[in-house]
Design an enzyme around this catalytic site. Sequence first.
Site, mmCIF file in Angstrom:
data_model
loop_
_atom_site.group_PDB
_atom_site.id
_atom_site.type_symbol
_atom_site.label_atom_id
_atom_site.label_comp_id
_atom_site.label_asym_id
_atom_site.label_seq_id
_atom_site.Cartn_x
_atom_site.Cartn_y
_atom_site.Cartn_z
ATOM 1 N N ARG A 16 -6.325 -5.761 -13.926
ATOM 2 C CA ARG A 16 -6.243 -6.948 -13.049
ATOM 3 C C ARG A 16 -7.287 -6.790 -11.947
ATOM 4 N NH1 ARG A 16 -0.242 -6.176 -13.935
ATOM 5 N NH2 ARG A 16 0.624 -8.181 -14.596
ATOM 6 N N HIS A 69 0.835 -1.204 0.000
ATOM 7 C CA HIS A 69 0.000 0.000 0.000
ATOM 8 C C HIS A 69 0.864 1.247 0.000
ATOM 9 C CE1 HIS A 69 -3.591 -2.354 1.815
ATOM 10 N NE2 HIS A 69 -3.397 -2.582 0.532
ATOM 11 N N ASN A 121 4.577 -12.959 -18.524
ATOM 12 C CA ASN A 121 5.099 -13.320 -17.189
ATOM 13 C C ASN A 121 4.853 -14.802 -16.930
ATOM 14 O OD1 ASN A 121 5.359 -10.555 -17.048
ATOM 15 N ND2 ASN A 121 3.529 -10.273 -15.794
ATOM 16 N N CYS A 173 0.648 -8.317 -22.883
ATOM 17 C CA CYS A 173 0.426 -7.517 -21.679
ATOM 18 C C CYS A 173 1.327 -7.933 -20.522
ATOM 19 C CB CYS A 173 -1.032 -7.558 -21.248
ATOM 20 S SG CYS A 173 -1.571 -9.190 -20.723
ATOM 21 N N GLU A 184 -1.213 -17.685 -21.702
ATOM 22 C CA GLU A 184 -0.177 -17.851 -20.681
ATOM 23 C C GLU A 184 0.266 -19.311 -20.599
ATOM 24 O OE1 GLU A 184 -1.420 -14.946 -17.141
ATOM 25 O OE2 GLU A 184 -3.080 -16.109 -17.928
ATOM 26 N N ARG A 233 8.389 -17.983 -11.852
ATOM 27 C CA ARG A 233 8.633 -16.548 -12.012
ATOM 28 C C ARG A 233 8.974 -15.862 -10.695
ATOM 29 N NH1 ARG A 233 2.583 -14.280 -13.570
ATOM 30 N NH2 ARG A 233 3.097 -12.296 -12.608
HETATM 31 C C1 PEP Z 1 1.198 -12.397 -17.200
HETATM 32 O O1 PEP Z 1 1.189 -13.533 -16.720
HETATM 33 O O2 PEP Z 1 2.030 -11.998 -18.028
HETATM 34 C C2 PEP Z 1 0.200 -11.404 -16.770
HETATM 35 C C3 PEP Z 1 0.098 -10.237 -17.354
HETATM 36 O O3 PEP Z 1 -0.575 -11.749 -15.712
HETATM 37 P P1 PEP Z 1 -0.076 -11.648 -14.197
HETATM 38 O O4 PEP Z 1 1.269 -10.991 -14.209
HETATM 39 O O5 PEP Z 1 -1.111 -10.849 -13.482
HETATM 40 O O6 PEP Z 1 -0.037 -13.078 -13.802
HETATM 41 MG MG MG Z 2 -0.499 -14.207 -15.542
#
Ligand code: PEP
Ligand code: MG
Length: 708
Positions: free
Chosen positions: A428, A346, A582, A630, A559, A593
């Site tokens: 998100r 926050h 990601n 994204c 993904e 990750r």
């Molecule tokens: C991703 O996985 O690249 C993504 C944008 O979603 P998050 O980072 O919220 O898992």
């Molecule tokens: Mg993701």
Amino acid sequence: MARGAGSLPELVRLVAGELVSEVCSVYALKPGDILELLATEGLRQDAIGRTRLRVGEGIIGMAAATGAPLNLPDAQNHPAFAYRPETGEEPFASMLAVPVRRAGRTLGVIAVQNRNPRRFDPGEVEELETVAMLLAEVLSAAGAQDSTAEGLGATVPRRFPATVLVPGLAMGPVVVLGAAPPPGRLLADNTGEELLRLDRAVAAMQQGIDALIEAGLPQEATGAASAASREILDAYRLVAADAGWLRRVGDAIRGGLSAEAAVHRVSGDVRDRMRRITDPYLRERLADLEDLAGRLLTTLGGPGAVKVAPPGAILLARRLGPAEVLDWHGRGIAGFVVEEGSASSHAAILARGLAGCQVILRPEQDVRRVYQRAVEARAARQAGFAALRDLPAETRDGTKVSLMLNIGLALELVQLDATAAAGIGLFRTEIAMLARGAIADVPEQAAGYARVLDAAGDRPVLFRTLDLGGDKLLPGNELPPEENPAMGWRSLRIGLDRPALLRRQLRALLLAAGGRNLSVMFPMVATVAEFRAARALLDAEVAKVRPAPGELRVGTMLEVPALMFQLPELLKVVDFVSVGTNDLMQFLFAADRSTPSLAGRYDLLSPPMLDLLATLAEQCRAAGVALSVCGEAAARPVEAMTLVGLGIETLSMPASGIFPVKALLRSLDLPEFRRVLAAIRRTAGGAASLREPIVSWAREHGLEIDRG
Ligand code: PEP
Ligand code: MG
């Protein structure tokens, strides 16, 4: 030995008697993370000063390492038990070991032992915890603190590895924001009066928070931003009013503590819980509680933490809560450094746009000069960026690129106008819920989504449905423990197995649209069948909600690599695909990750990933399906340039990426780069990464790949 140490033998005797235990021992933390036996009743006296355990070693070491009490009926057969023959502890079976902690640091351990194999009851545990609290003062005064603390006269420059929460550069004197000192009066006879003092202090604290929030909202955070600051602060207010922790403070008072000591005790418990929780969002809620406990202590008339810092100072704190950020905002703070915090904290969210910093303590003259130049260059760059805002996002040869934002809180909506982004390519939806610690009901969700659509106006918003699970857990919704939560029961999998939850969210989105256009994106889709099932839930809601949305676009995140092998079918049923690099990177390379030692090991600019993206771009184009990326990679100029080179012309990223990416794209000769990229890929020859030749080409052509 300093004050207090002389009374330790007395203390251990008293405690052993009080808890009807044969043994009571105190261990103190010494330099090198060693716990040394300082006093004992019941073990051999000549072990004092000789018996030593490392933090983490034995039951005592484990209590110190975990910061949690250990209550063991049969300690000697516990796998962690470490035998120390000089103590003569063979006859004692059961052990209760309680860490002695002060201001978040472990100073030692107090333990009682019994011959009988018994579990100590909750009242006894509570009693020993209260003694541990008193003992913390004694040990602290006796100088048992961590020897790594810096002397005041230190002059050597030091660098501290740090994580950037808010990008920026700042130089200034350091002011350490210490924890509030412990209360002077620990015990109280008049419980009724203490409870009354607590009630009054809680009311005053809540009023104070309201006033602070009203006065302290960043002035530049108007409209959507202030709405979102409010989202965080409302969550904070809810925590402030939460009956659970206030009840625990009341219970501690009823147990004989003064109001101050009771708050101190509960905040210590909170800190301990925080150390055991890995979920960043839950930790944040507990951090709010810690912040509140500090405020409550000050309201009770206790001595507050440091509250003065010269303008331009860098604030150094263990943690900062949202109210503290507001408190310090406007006092000319140049930046802050927190020991415990995450980008999603926050404090970091509120601080973005207020201040930022990175850490070198006592920089040498030449380092100071380098940073001074960097600060100036950054200021100049920022001025240049402002000029970029109104220039089109297109390559030198005129190819239009759509640069969109990834956001998760209304607070960030202000970035839409600040960056002139083309829209929100990833909203998100779980972030606001995690920030408030609960899933909002349909009207509340709808109001939140409507605010996003209002702020976006004509610009598209891709709402991603809840991506919970993995490490994003809501309190009270603990999922069964999993070996690999990132690949577990998460995201759309939960939504399909608990359709009521997903349907409520879809209804809220449709209500928010109220006849406007709506784009819905499903995360973690692994099969076309999953997409179809999710789409069916959406259609069922569409049939019920009036007015129907204008244009309804439904797409998937890519993904999970398996989707790449279902493209012909998938592209028939989706309106758009957005690549979440990601997650895709972690699944493609089987590289978690969130494991720091794997960060950077595999490159997006590698033959397998570039081949995957090129194939996807080609097939989406052929099928007339919109494609975007994204993942965070889109915010990095070289990656962004490469994605555009592969034919992906919509990129969604955090706000900080928009101008650096735009600057690079505007100087890019795309047709030439496409030829070069094709040649680089053709001649990859099994390379793990193609970054080097891509970056070399960019540098040779004077492209600004390092801006940001
Ligand atoms: C991703 O996985 O690249 C993504 C944008 O979603 P998050 O980072 O919220 O898992
Ligand atoms: Mg993701």
